[in-house]
Design a protein around this motif. Structure first.
Motif, PDB file in Angstrom:
ATOM      1  N   LYS A  47     -18.726  23.165 -31.306  1.00  0.00           N
ATOM      2  CA  LYS A  47     -17.850  22.080 -31.720  1.00  0.00           C
ATOM      3  C   LYS A  47     -17.785  22.041 -33.238  1.00  0.00           C
ATOM      4  CE  LYS A  47     -21.268  18.385 -31.885  1.00  0.00           C
ATOM      5  NZ  LYS A  47     -21.628  17.050 -31.478  1.00  0.00           N
ATOM      6  N   ALA A  48     -16.653  21.548 -33.735  1.00  0.00           N
ATOM      7  CA  ALA A  48     -16.473  21.411 -35.178  1.00  0.00           C
ATOM      8  C   ALA A  48     -17.396  20.305 -35.690  1.00  0.00           C
ATOM      9  CB  ALA A  48     -15.020  21.081 -35.494  1.00  0.00           C
ATOM     10  N   VAL A  49     -17.893  20.503 -36.889  1.00  0.00           N
ATOM     11  CA  VAL A  49     -18.738  19.504 -37.524  1.00  0.00           C
ATOM     12  C   VAL A  49     -17.842  18.453 -38.154  1.00  0.00           C
ATOM     13  CG1 VAL A  49     -20.458  19.107 -39.332  1.00  0.00           C
ATOM     14  CG2 VAL A  49     -20.567  21.186 -37.939  1.00  0.00           C
ATOM     15  N   SER A  50     -18.095  17.217 -37.855  1.00  0.00           N
ATOM     16  CA  SER A  50     -17.291  16.123 -38.384  1.00  0.00           C
ATOM     17  C   SER A  50     -17.337  16.122 -39.915  1.00  0.00           C
ATOM     18  CB  SER A  50     -17.821  14.793 -37.849  1.00  0.00           C
ATOM     19  OG  SER A  50     -17.091  13.729 -38.376  1.00  0.00           O
ATOM     20  N   GLY A  51     -16.160  16.079 -40.528  1.00  0.00           N
ATOM     21  CA  GLY A  51     -16.071  16.033 -41.980  1.00  0.00           C
ATOM     22  C   GLY A  51     -16.184  17.379 -42.676  1.00  0.00           C
ATOM     23  N   ASP A  52     -16.334  18.455 -41.913  1.00  0.00           N
ATOM     24  CA  ASP A  52     -16.445  19.798 -42.499  1.00  0.00           C
ATOM     25  C   ASP A  52     -15.613  20.738 -41.636  1.00  0.00           C
ATOM     26  OD1 ASP A  52     -17.102  22.273 -43.549  1.00  0.00           O
ATOM     27  OD2 ASP A  52     -19.267  22.057 -43.247  1.00  0.00           O
ATOM     28  N   ARG A  53     -14.392  20.996 -42.069  1.00  0.00           N
ATOM     29  CA  ARG A  53     -13.468  21.765 -41.225  1.00  0.00           C
ATOM     30  C   ARG A  53     -13.936  23.194 -40.956  1.00  0.00           C
ATOM     31  NH1 ARG A  53      -9.677  24.848 -44.273  1.00  0.00           N
ATOM     32  NH2 ARG A  53      -9.911  24.473 -46.492  1.00  0.00           N
TER      33      ARG A  53
END
Length: 163
Positions: free
Chosen positions: A105-111
């Motif tokens: 999953k993508a890390v929130s706040g870090d695209r």
């Protein structure tokens, strides 16, 4: 603990163990430890493949994630901890994801950040196989770690207290 197995008659022992070469004691000790680690990993490879259906490198990723909180680790951190190139790790993670063993999953706040975590299926597989894998490691360490390896560790860490 059992002493390391003697090499076959047509196979010489680990050349680094004999000393007298160009390497300083610290590098010779590291080579002795590296050879023992490689031998243990070789023993574990087929057991890992049979028990988990993954490669040894993929197994290392699973083990690393198994020791982390449920939310997982960033791929960059996994690459650092395992000493793997990020491109190679991306392929391994894709294989593990295809097998249903990890999620990404993508890390929130870090695209650009991607976090990887074990699935319930992976946790169950590791739990079911852990006894067999642990016994394999124990037997291999007993076979391949003997006086030369203990002496190598002591040479690298002279303050290490023996129990």
């Amino acid at each position: 603990m059992a002493e390391p197995a003697e090499p076959a008659a047509d196979q010489p022992g680990c050349p680094s163990a004999q000393g007298g070469g160009l390497l300083p004691a610290e590098l010779r000790a590291w080579m002795i430890l590296t050879a023992a680690t490689g031998a243990v990993e070789q023993e574990l490879r087929s057991v890992v493949k049979g028990a988990l259906g993954v490669s040894h490198d993929e197994f290392l990723v699973l083990c690393l994630l198994a020791e982390q909180p449920a939310d997982g680790l960033r791929m960059t951190r996994i690459a650092e901890l395992l000493g793997r190139p990020k491109t190679r790790l991306t392929y391994q993670i894709a294989c593990l994801q295809h097998a249903g063993l990890v999620t990404r999953k993508a890390v929130s706040g870090d695209r650009r950040g991607v976090e990887v975590a074990l699935t319930g299926k992976a946790r169950e597989l590791l739990s079911d196989a852990s006894g067999t894998l642990a016994e394999t490691v124990k037997r291999a360490v007993e076979q391949f770690v003997g006086p030369a390896q203990r002496e190598a560790v002591h040479g690298l860490l002279p303050g290490l207290v023996e129990h």
